[in-house]
Scaffold this motif. Sequence first.
Motif, mmCIF file in Angstrom:
data_model
loop_
_atom_site.group_PDB
_atom_site.id
_atom_site.type_symbol
_atom_site.label_atom_id
_atom_site.label_comp_id
_atom_site.label_asym_id
_atom_site.label_seq_id
_atom_site.Cartn_x
_atom_site.Cartn_y
_atom_site.Cartn_z
ATOM 1 N N UNK A 4 0.843 -1.199 0.000
ATOM 2 C CA UNK A 4 0.000 0.000 0.000
ATOM 3 C C UNK A 4 0.877 1.247 0.000
ATOM 4 N N UNK A 5 0.410 2.268 -0.712
ATOM 5 C CA UNK A 5 1.124 3.554 -0.746
ATOM 6 C C UNK A 5 0.190 4.663 -0.280
ATOM 7 N N UNK A 6 0.743 5.647 0.433
ATOM 8 C CA UNK A 6 -0.082 6.759 0.898
ATOM 9 C C UNK A 6 0.563 8.097 0.567
ATOM 10 N N UNK A 75 2.981 -1.420 4.052
ATOM 11 C CA UNK A 75 2.550 -0.085 3.637
ATOM 12 C C UNK A 75 3.727 0.871 3.695
ATOM 13 N N UNK B 55 -5.480 12.553 4.546
ATOM 14 C CA UNK B 55 -5.522 11.167 4.101
ATOM 15 C C UNK B 55 -5.125 10.337 5.328
ATOM 16 N N UNK B 57 -4.558 6.045 7.101
ATOM 17 C CA UNK B 57 -4.481 4.579 6.964
ATOM 18 C C UNK B 57 -5.389 4.060 8.076
#
Lengths: 83, 150
Positions: A4-6, A75, B55, B57
């Motif tokens: 996962x990338x943020x 991530x 944003x 997680x």
Amino acid sequence: MKVLYFAWLRERLNRDEQQLSPPAKVTNIAQLMDWMSENDEAIALAFANRDLIKTALDEEIVEHDTALNGARTVAFFPPMTGG
Amino acid sequence: MAVNVRLQMAVFDPGKESNAFIKATNEDGSAGAAITFTGLVRSSPEKPIISLTLEHYPPVAEAQLRRFAQSALERFDLLAIAIIHRFGEMKPGEPIVQVMTLASHRHAAFAGAEFVMDFLKTDAPFWKKGLSASWVAAKSHDETARKRWQ
């Protein structure tokens, strides 16, 4: 494993997730990042400054020297700016 | 519940949440102190923003906030603690986060809230992106290009 990338990583790489199958020789996060960089120039650029990349393994925030140990999700994200 | 953590997109009313927290957690009246910290979306005069987008997680954000809250509860012997943290798009002046603590005495209530905020600022997976309002400046070379045709 699912990757996962943020935040700006997600924007620069133009994806929020991908599936990867690293070889057996990749045993920790640092090695995973090296392997990913070898195979993808955009990732290599994004991962250039390791200090700017934080990681979580199976939803736990960990350091780069942490063993992968069959983790299902990893991530990558920039330093966090909560609050 | 001694520890309450809530992540949401919707704006909240800091005063209403504060009152509700005290009412729900101090039924026996044993608390002598309640602290509420509210973090706001700031638009500085030097670099104004139209909006701020957070944003996050989700599973890790919730777990981390619970972890900080639980740590504060134990370390400062709080009677109760609650955290509300927004994500998504928000406007200047709106609340982003609220930390509420209840304790027998004020030192623990103040310290507990500050402890949580210090961890939340760096160890909770949220990322902020500001949308700034800036008019595009006219360029002198465009003016020069137009003058060629006169």
